[in-house]
Design an enzyme around this catalytic site. Structure first.
Site, PDB file in Angstrom:
ATOM      1  N   ASP A 261     -30.534  10.924 -15.035  1.00  0.00           N
ATOM      2  CA  ASP A 261     -29.818   9.948 -15.887  1.00  0.00           C
ATOM      3  C   ASP A 261     -30.129   8.921 -16.225  1.00  0.00           C
ATOM      4  O   ASP A 261     -30.657   7.936 -15.057  1.00  0.00           O
ATOM      5  CB  ASP A 261     -29.061  10.387 -14.285  1.00  0.00           C
ATOM      6  CG  ASP A 261     -27.308  10.038 -14.171  1.00  0.00           C
ATOM      7  OD1 ASP A 261     -26.791   9.730 -15.557  1.00  0.00           O
ATOM      8  OD2 ASP A 261     -27.102   9.115 -13.091  1.00  0.00           O
TER       9      ASP A 261
ATOM     10  N   GLU B 239     -23.305   7.717 -19.249  1.00  0.00           N
ATOM     11  CA  GLU B 239     -21.921   7.070 -19.405  1.00  0.00           C
ATOM     12  C   GLU B 239     -21.208   6.437 -19.849  1.00  0.00           C
ATOM     13  O   GLU B 239     -22.396   5.648 -21.055  1.00  0.00           O
ATOM     14  CB  GLU B 239     -22.062   6.277 -18.027  1.00  0.00           C
ATOM     15  CG  GLU B 239     -22.654   6.391 -16.796  1.00  0.00           C
ATOM     16  CD  GLU B 239     -22.543   6.139 -15.182  1.00  0.00           C
ATOM     17  OE1 GLU B 239     -21.588   4.740 -15.766  1.00  0.00           O
ATOM     18  OE2 GLU B 239     -22.867   6.344 -14.608  1.00  0.00           O
TER      19      GLU B 239
ATOM     20  N   GLU C 180     -15.449  12.583 -13.982  1.00  0.00           N
ATOM     21  CA  GLU C 180     -16.092  11.797 -12.585  1.00  0.00           C
ATOM     22  C   GLU C 180     -14.806  11.401 -12.297  1.00  0.00           C
ATOM     23  O   GLU C 180     -13.771  10.686 -13.122  1.00  0.00           O
ATOM     24  CB  GLU C 180     -16.927  11.125 -12.490  1.00  0.00           C
ATOM     25  CG  GLU C 180     -17.123  11.066 -11.047  1.00  0.00           C
ATOM     26  CD  GLU C 180     -18.565   9.623 -10.203  1.00  0.00           C
ATOM     27  OE1 GLU C 180     -19.248  10.164 -11.231  1.00  0.00           O
ATOM     28  OE2 GLU C 180     -18.204   9.510  -9.361  1.00  0.00           O
TER      29      GLU C 180
ATOM     30  N   LYS D 232     -28.873  12.075 -19.196  1.00  0.00           N
ATOM     31  CA  LYS D 232     -27.528  12.097 -19.430  1.00  0.00           C
ATOM     32  C   LYS D 232     -26.859  10.825 -18.879  1.00  0.00           C
ATOM     33  O   LYS D 232     -27.758   9.550 -18.705  1.00  0.00           O
ATOM     34  CB  LYS D 232     -26.615  12.319 -17.673  1.00  0.00           C
ATOM     35  CG  LYS D 232     -24.997  12.409 -17.442  1.00  0.00           C
ATOM     36  CD  LYS D 232     -24.090  13.221 -16.605  1.00  0.00           C
ATOM     37  CE  LYS D 232     -24.533  12.096 -15.089  1.00  0.00           C
ATOM     38  NZ  LYS D 232     -24.266  10.733 -14.997  1.00  0.00           N
TER      39      LYS D 232
ATOM     40  N   ASP E 241     -28.768   8.414 -11.250  1.00  0.00           N
ATOM     41  CA  ASP E 241     -28.598   7.599 -11.203  1.00  0.00           C
ATOM     42  C   ASP E 241     -28.179   6.486  -9.028  1.00  0.00           C
ATOM     43  O   ASP E 241     -27.999   5.952  -8.780  1.00  0.00           O
ATOM     44  CB  ASP E 241     -27.834   6.219 -11.537  1.00  0.00           C
ATOM     45  CG  ASP E 241     -26.973   6.473 -12.103  1.00  0.00           C
ATOM     46  OD1 ASP E 241     -26.030   7.318 -11.740  1.00  0.00           O
ATOM     47  OD2 ASP E 241     -26.472   5.452 -12.607  1.00  0.00           O
ATOM     48  N   SER E 242     -27.157   8.124  -8.882  1.00  0.00           N
ATOM     49  CA  SER E 242     -26.950   7.995  -7.442  1.00  0.00           C
ATOM     50  C   SER E 242     -28.057   7.628  -6.585  1.00  0.00           C
ATOM     51  O   SER E 242     -27.877   7.686  -5.536  1.00  0.00           O
ATOM     52  CB  SER E 242     -25.583   9.733  -7.239  1.00  0.00           C
ATOM     53  OG  SER E 242     -26.521  10.566  -7.400  1.00  0.00           O
TER      54      SER E 242
HETATM   55  O1  KIV Z   1     -25.693   9.885 -10.203  1.00  0.00           O
HETATM   56  C1  KIV Z   1     -24.907  11.099 -10.078  1.00  0.00           C
HETATM   57  O2  KIV Z   1     -25.199  11.580  -8.703  1.00  0.00           O
HETATM   58  C2  KIV Z   1     -24.787  11.327 -11.145  1.00  0.00           C
HETATM   59  C3  KIV Z   1     -23.300  12.797 -10.121  1.00  0.00           C
HETATM   60  C4  KIV Z   1     -22.009  11.697  -9.737  1.00  0.00           C
HETATM   61  C5  KIV Z   1     -22.437  13.040 -11.743  1.00  0.00           C
HETATM   62  O3  KIV Z   1     -23.857  10.948 -12.118  1.00  0.00           O
END
Ligand code: KIV
Length: 294
Positions: A97, A129, A196, A127, A58-59
């Site tokens: 994500d 959080e 992280e 993934k 989600d970056s």
């Molecule tokens: O969204 C992302 O790129 C991440 C990484 C920093 C692990 O969660």
């Protein structure tokens, strides 16, 4: 000698990486490599280079869409980019994500959205959080056969609660909570955990004590694998570079150079030249001229 073409040919037919591969690599003490990707050509290059896993992170919100943080990106936007990555990468394990608010409201909604990553996004796993507060959600998703990667420490979707993008687990009590959370995520069924921005010795202790692989970002060499945000590694994200990033290329100035050269050559009429244009035969040209009365 390792050339780009030898890398391409030696890895283009490699075996699909699965969650089992992750587990086996940990058992053998072989480090796991993971990078983020959001588009087809980047995913293709990474897959050919032999990366173990690709995270459609989600970056995306920050490094591609230009938002201040990761909160605004939606499920539909994530799926759009996940599909592009899945078209480019065939062997890497693909992880979608889960964006902010796609899994926090209820386990049922989380399961529905996790399923969309596999059915509509071409991902192999998801993934999300958080620690103990996510255990029931992780259980619901894994019970449906969807592999889940956890994410502890600096969890960017909680940026407002954390008071900024700051390292986590630096006091004894915070470290203890993180250590317990890691164990809870294992028990809930995660196949791997991203750690992280946490102290390296804490990450190493957790990595040694849990049975699933840890993937570190700003968590030191004691993790079972490493991940970086690709735009950081390539020098494409100009706003800030976290301390833990290593730039393997500095592409922003290279892009700037190519763009200014293009503008200059267009303005001075040095582009295009004959080698860049399409032509027709003299015969066809003459008959065209007759047809239009020239
Ligand atoms: O969204 C992302 O790129 C991440 C990484 C920093 C692990 O969660």
């Amino acid at each position: 000698m390792s050339t780009v073409s030898s890398v391409t040919s030696s890895t283009s037919h490699r075996k699909k990486v699965t969650t089992l591969t992750f587990r086996q690599k940990k058992e053998r003490g072989e480090p796991i490599s993971m990078l983020t990707a959001y588009d087809y050509p980047t995913a293709l290059a990474m897959d050919r280079a032999g990366i173990d896993a690709i995270l459609v992170g989600d970056s995306l919100a920050m490094v591609v869409l230009g938002y201040e943080n990761t909160l605004p990106v939606t499920m539909d936007e994530m799926l759009h980019h996940a599909r592009a990555v899945a078209r480019g990468a065939k062997a890497s394990l693909l992880i979608g994500d889960m964006p902010f608010m796609s899994y926090q409201i209820s386990a049922e909604e989380a399961l529905r959205n996790a399923g969309r990553f596999l059915q509509q996004g071409g991902m192999d796993a998801v993934k999300l959080e958080g620690g103990r507060e996510r255990a029931d959600t992780i259980r619901a998703i894994t019970a449906a056969g969807i592999p889940v990667m956890g994410h502890l420490g600096l969890t960017p979707q909680s940026v407002h609660q954390l008071g900024g993008f700051r390292p986590q687990g630096r006091t004894a009590s915070a470290a203890r909570r993180l250590y317990e959370d890691a164990r809870i995520l294992v028990e809930a069924g995660c196949f791997s955990i991203v750690l992280e921005s946490v102290p390296a010795r804490l990450a190493e202790t957790i990595s040694k004590e849990i049975s699933i692989p840890t993937i570190g970002i700003g968590a030191g060499a004691g993790c079972d694998g490493q991940v970086l945000v690709t735009h950081d590694l390539l020098g494409l994200f100009e706003r800030f570079t976290p301390k833990f990033v290593k730039k393997y290329a500095d592409l922003h100035p290279i892009l700037m150079r190519a763009f200014t050269d293009f503008i200059d050559e267009v303005e001075t009429k040095r582009f295009p030249t004959p080698e860049h244009v399409v032509e027709m035969t003299d015969e066809e040209w003459e008959s065209f001229q007759k047809e239009v009365g020239k």
